[in-house]
Motif scaffolding. Structure first.
Motif, PDB file in Angstrom:
ATOM      1  N   SER A 141      30.086  18.177  47.945  1.00 13.46           N
ATOM      2  CA  SER A 141      29.882  20.173  48.846  1.00 13.46           C
ATOM      3  C   SER A 141      31.903  19.832  48.857  1.00 13.46           C
ATOM      4  O   SER A 141      32.440  20.807  49.364  1.00 13.46           O
ATOM      5  N   ASP A 142      32.109  19.143  48.633  1.00 14.92           N
ATOM      6  CA  ASP A 142      33.749  18.471  48.896  1.00 14.92           C
ATOM      7  C   ASP A 142      34.693  18.608  47.238  1.00 14.92           C
ATOM      8  O   ASP A 142      34.844  18.218  47.327  1.00 14.92           O
ATOM      9  N   PHE A 143      34.569  20.445  47.403  1.00 13.81           N
ATOM     10  CA  PHE A 143      35.325  20.885  45.786  1.00 13.81           C
ATOM     11  C   PHE A 143      35.327  22.237  45.930  1.00 13.81           C
ATOM     12  O   PHE A 143      35.256  23.031  46.824  1.00 13.81           O
ATOM     13  N   ILE A 144      36.377  22.701  45.357  1.00  9.07           N
ATOM     14  CA  ILE A 144      36.968  24.529  45.791  1.00  9.07           C
ATOM     15  C   ILE A 144      37.228  24.188  43.713  1.00  9.07           C
ATOM     16  O   ILE A 144      37.580  23.531  43.171  1.00  9.07           O
ATOM     17  N   VAL A 145      36.650  26.066  43.694  1.00  5.83           N
ATOM     18  CA  VAL A 145      37.160  25.591  42.145  1.00  5.83           C
ATOM     19  C   VAL A 145      37.910  27.497  41.858  1.00  5.83           C
ATOM     20  O   VAL A 145      37.448  28.089  42.736  1.00  5.83           O
ATOM     21  N   GLU A 146      38.926  27.182  41.211  1.00  9.74           N
ATOM     22  CA  GLU A 146      40.047  28.797  40.615  1.00  9.74           C
ATOM     23  C   GLU A 146      39.221  28.295  39.464  1.00  9.74           C
ATOM     24  O   GLU A 146      40.074  28.258  38.469  1.00  9.74           O
ATOM     25  N   ILE A 147      39.461  29.833  39.361  1.00  9.67           N
ATOM     26  CA  ILE A 147      38.892  30.512  37.978  1.00  9.67           C
ATOM     27  C   ILE A 147      40.119  31.516  37.742  1.00  9.67           C
ATOM     28  O   ILE A 147      40.046  32.615  38.204  1.00  9.67           O
ATOM     29  N   ALA A 148      41.081  31.863  36.254  1.00 13.55           N
ATOM     30  CA  ALA A 148      42.167  32.096  35.898  1.00 13.55           C
ATOM     31  C   ALA A 148      41.826  32.472  35.378  1.00 13.55           C
ATOM     32  O   ALA A 148      41.476  32.603  33.598  1.00 13.55           O
ATOM     33  N   GLY A 149      41.678  34.161  35.265  1.00 13.49           N
ATOM     34  CA  GLY A 149      42.029  34.941  34.101  1.00 13.49           C
ATOM     35  C   GLY A 149      40.830  36.209  34.785  1.00 13.49           C
ATOM     36  O   GLY A 149      41.169  36.359  35.390  1.00 13.49           O
ATOM     37  N   SER A 150      41.260  36.923  34.213  1.00 11.34           N
ATOM     38  CA  SER A 150      40.399  38.694  34.364  1.00 11.34           C
ATOM     39  C   SER A 150      39.475  39.055  32.961  1.00 11.34           C
ATOM     40  O   SER A 150      39.773  38.530  31.454  1.00 11.34           O
ATOM     41  N   GLY A 151      38.587  40.020  33.068  1.00 11.81           N
ATOM     42  CA  GLY A 151      37.763  40.605  31.940  1.00 11.81           C
ATOM     43  C   GLY A 151      36.371  41.363  32.967  1.00 11.81           C
ATOM     44  O   GLY A 151      36.138  41.750  33.848  1.00 11.81           O
ATOM     45  N   PRO A 152      36.161  41.984  31.802  1.00 12.74           N
ATOM     46  CA  PRO A 152      35.098  42.791  32.280  1.00 12.74           C
ATOM     47  C   PRO A 152      33.386  42.636  32.892  1.00 12.74           C
ATOM     48  O   PRO A 152      33.172  43.489  33.974  1.00 12.74           O
ATOM     49  N   LEU A 153      33.345  40.717  33.191  1.00 12.48           N
ATOM     50  CA  LEU A 153      32.480  40.661  33.838  1.00 12.48           C
ATOM     51  C   LEU A 153      32.356  40.135  35.415  1.00 12.48           C
ATOM     52  O   LEU A 153      32.330  39.395  36.121  1.00 12.48           O
ATOM     53  N   GLN A 154      34.109  40.582  35.707  1.00 13.22           N
ATOM     54  CA  GLN A 154      34.886  40.167  37.117  1.00 13.22           C
ATOM     55  C   GLN A 154      33.473  40.101  38.004  1.00 13.22           C
ATOM     56  O   GLN A 154      33.661  39.878  38.890  1.00 13.22           O
ATOM     57  N   GLU A 155      33.374  41.536  38.473  1.00 16.07           N
ATOM     58  CA  GLU A 155      33.085  42.100  38.943  1.00 16.07           C
ATOM     59  C   GLU A 155      31.182  41.349  39.597  1.00 16.07           C
ATOM     60  O   GLU A 155      30.586  40.693  40.499  1.00 16.07           O
ATOM     61  N   GLU A 156      30.594  40.465  37.804  1.00 18.04           N
ATOM     62  CA  GLU A 156      29.362  40.319  38.125  1.00 18.04           C
ATOM     63  C   GLU A 156      29.687  39.391  38.580  1.00 18.04           C
ATOM     64  O   GLU A 156      28.245  38.794  39.008  1.00 18.04           O
ATOM     65  N   LEU A 157      30.326  38.394  38.321  1.00 19.75           N
ATOM     66  CA  LEU A 157      30.141  37.171  38.238  1.00 19.75           C
ATOM     67  C   LEU A 157      30.691  36.938  39.951  1.00 19.75           C
ATOM     68  O   LEU A 157      30.265  36.187  40.599  1.00 19.75           O
ATOM     69  N   GLN A 158      32.033  37.762  40.298  1.00 18.25           N
ATOM     70  CA  GLN A 158      32.157  37.927  41.882  1.00 18.25           C
ATOM     71  C   GLN A 158      30.402  37.722  43.145  1.00 18.25           C
ATOM     72  O   GLN A 158      30.204  37.453  43.933  1.00 18.25           O
ATOM     73  N   GLN A 159      29.574  39.117  42.166  1.00 18.97           N
ATOM     74  CA  GLN A 159      28.522  38.965  42.647  1.00 18.97           C
ATOM     75  C   GLN A 159      27.639  38.377  42.618  1.00 18.97           C
ATOM     76  O   GLN A 159      27.056  37.804  43.970  1.00 18.97           O
ATOM     77  N   GLN A 160      27.680  37.014  41.956  1.00 23.06           N
ATOM     78  CA  GLN A 160      26.877  36.076  41.370  1.00 23.06           C
ATOM     79  C   GLN A 160      26.973  34.750  42.153  1.00 23.06           C
ATOM     80  O   GLN A 160      26.425  34.036  43.336  1.00 23.06           O
ATOM     81  N   VAL A 161      28.498  34.772  42.776  1.00 26.86           N
ATOM     82  CA  VAL A 161      28.798  33.721  43.569  1.00 26.86           C
ATOM     83  C   VAL A 161      28.477  34.213  45.214  1.00 26.86           C
ATOM     84  O   VAL A 161      28.790  33.783  45.802  1.00 26.86           O
ATOM     85  N   LYS A 162      28.978  35.956  45.653  1.00 28.64           N
ATOM     86  CA  LYS A 162      28.103  35.938  46.785  1.00 28.64           C
ATOM     87  C   LYS A 162      26.807  35.415  46.639  1.00 28.64           C
ATOM     88  O   LYS A 162      26.109  34.847  48.214  1.00 28.64           O
ATOM     89  N   ARG A 163      25.676  35.946  46.240  1.00 29.27           N
ATOM     90  CA  ARG A 163      24.130  35.998  45.959  1.00 29.27           C
ATOM     91  C   ARG A 163      23.938  34.352  46.157  1.00 29.27           C
ATOM     92  O   ARG A 163      23.022  33.820  47.124  1.00 29.27           O
ATOM     93  N   LEU A 164      24.952  33.242  45.418  1.00 28.27           N
ATOM     94  CA  LEU A 164      24.813  31.688  45.532  1.00 28.27           C
ATOM     95  C   LEU A 164      25.332  31.104  47.086  1.00 28.27           C
ATOM     96  O   LEU A 164      25.541  30.544  47.276  1.00 28.27           O
ATOM     97  N   GLU A 165      26.072  32.427  47.709  1.00 27.53           N
ATOM     98  CA  GLU A 165      26.932  31.494  48.385  1.00 27.53           C
ATOM     99  C   GLU A 165      27.927  30.865  48.105  1.00 27.53           C
ATOM    100  O   GLU A 165      27.802  29.146  49.133  1.00 27.53           O
ATOM    101  N   LEU A 166      28.541  30.819  47.776  1.00 28.07           N
ATOM    102  CA  LEU A 166      29.660  29.875  46.689  1.00 28.07           C
ATOM    103  C   LEU A 166      31.286  30.691  47.317  1.00 28.07           C
ATOM    104  O   LEU A 166      32.087  30.096  47.322  1.00 28.07           O
ATOM    105  N   ASN A 167      31.098  31.983  47.955  1.00 27.65           N
ATOM    106  CA  ASN A 167      32.581  32.295  48.577  1.00 27.65           C
ATOM    107  C   ASN A 167      33.495  31.880  49.098  1.00 27.65           C
ATOM    108  O   ASN A 167      34.058  31.551  48.621  1.00 27.65           O
TER     109      ASN A 167
END
Length: 409
Positions: free
Chosen positions: A252-278
């Protein structure tokens, strides 16, 4: 040599390899006149590009009346060349179905090709090189016919796998047709039945003076995992997010940084929230290219699990993988397209099957915990990039091919 370069967008944040190639050839003493089909939607803003940016000619921004006068000028001064180009364009339109949208597009690009041909003549250009084998190559091949000036192409991914309109003709008409991987070369030869002697491999290179090796390979706490890329399906970022949920249950000792933009941003952010990775995933937005080196150097793992999208498009060999490898950051990617030519599994990085989040989680955990393996991969990766993917090596290869093209005119 006095050369012209044409690409969809110059200087664009998503195609840094185009302007870096121009700069590398300029350093070798050649004069480059840059042409861009469009003005960049997301321009590269690096200050060292100011001089290049000021020289770019934007074809589609040219008033149509000026383009029309270029047609009249070419018809009066080079009637045989002009009529040959027109005849070839009409023939191409029939080949793709004269009533189709593709045919209309070809005629539209023929229209703007006259402006490019005029500029090539006015600037005494010796050879024209094009990045991407779709729209810009349509323009270039007709401009080449009108002007009598040779052209060549570097093809990448989407322009081959998804938008390969008249690709056999483009290979035939070019002085040489380069692509960035052996995978692409074989695909073009087998799919389009072209002359293999016309096909060259020219890698997209990395400037080793900028992407210098970091001193330590020890992982941080928390471990920093990240990527740079457009938020689109073929980058496989959804695979990464699914893998993070698996990884979190084991480490559990990690952090992930995603640099970029694009059409799937909202969908990917929702996936992060759904998997409790905020608490684990941060979306940084687009990153100027002059900040990429600092970003990838600060990471412990660079993870880009590319895959084929629903339209059949896939990455070629992402330059950012080379950049991460050059600075000494361990990389994980996928067995797809030309990527295994750069990331050799268990030698210069780790590879997974596209879309396999379980494999990806296991690979991340192995590299986090395996200091000896991580160090060996980093060392071999840097040597691989230096030997085969360095910008100066590939610029010199292009220089030789351009000289041969000019000599054969």
């Amino acid at each position: 040599m006095k050369l012209a370069y044409l690409a969809p967008e110059i200087p664009a944040l998503s195609a840094t390899f185009v302007y870096n190639e121009i700069l590398a050839l300029s350093e070798l003493g050649h004069e480059i006149i840059p042409f861009s089909v469009h003005k960049p939607i997301m321009p590269a803003t690096d200050k060292h590009l100011d001089a290049l940016r000021s020289k770019v000619n934007y074809l589609y921004a040219t008033p149509k009346k000026h383009v029309f006068f270029s047609h009249l000028n070419l018809l009066s001064k080079k009637p045989i060349h002009y009529l040959k180009a027109f005849t070839e364009c009409v023939g191409d339109m029939f080949k793709v179905n004269i009533l189709s949208r593709d045919a209309l597009g070809l005629f539209y690009r023929f229209f703007y090709a006259a402006k490019l041909a005029q500029q090539l003549k006015d600037n005494a250009i010796q050879h024209l090189h094009v990045h991407f084998a779709h729209v810009p190559t349509d323009i270039a091949m007709y401009a080449s016919m009108m002007s009598g000036i040779s052209f060549s192409v570097t093809a990448h991914a989407n322009d081959i796998f998804e938008r390969g309109l008249l690709l056999d003709k483009k290979v035939e008409r070019s002085s040489f047709f380069a692509t960035i991987s052996d995978f692409n070369r074989q695909y073009i030869q087998q799919t389009y039945q072209v002359d293999p002697n016309k096909l060259e491999i020219i890698r997209c290179g990395v400037d080793s003076r900028v992407f210098t090796r970091k001193s330590s390979t020890t992982v941080s706490s928390p471990v920093r995992i990240g990527l740079v890329g457009r938020l689109v399906e073929k980058k496989g970022i959804d695979t990464l997010i699914s893998a993070l949920a698996i990884l979190k249950s084991q480490y559990s000792d990690f952090i992930v940084e995603i640099a970029g933009s694009g059409p799937l941003q909202e969908e990917l952010q929702q996936q992060v929230k759904r998997l409790e990775l905020n608490d684990k995933v941060v979306f940084l937005g687009p990153l100027p290219h002059d900040q990429v080196v600092k970003f990838v150097r600060a990471l412990d793992l660079f993870v880009l699990p590319c895959k084929r999208d629903k339209q059949g498009d896939m990455d070629g060999i992402p330059v950012v993988l080379m950049e991460a490898m050059m600075v000494g950051t361990a990389v994980i990617s996928s067995r797809i397209s030309g990527i295994p030519e750069l990331v050799i599994d268990e030698k210069t990085g780790k590879l997974i099957e596209p879309g396999n989040s379980e494999q990806l989680a296991a690979a991340m955990l192995e590299l986090i915990k395996g200091e000896a393996l991580r160090g060996a991969l980093i060392s071999h990766a840097e040597k691989k990039v230096q030997q085969e993917f360095a910008q100066d090596i590939n610029a010199k290869r292009l220089e030789t091919l351009f000289a041969e093209s000019i000599g054969n005119q």
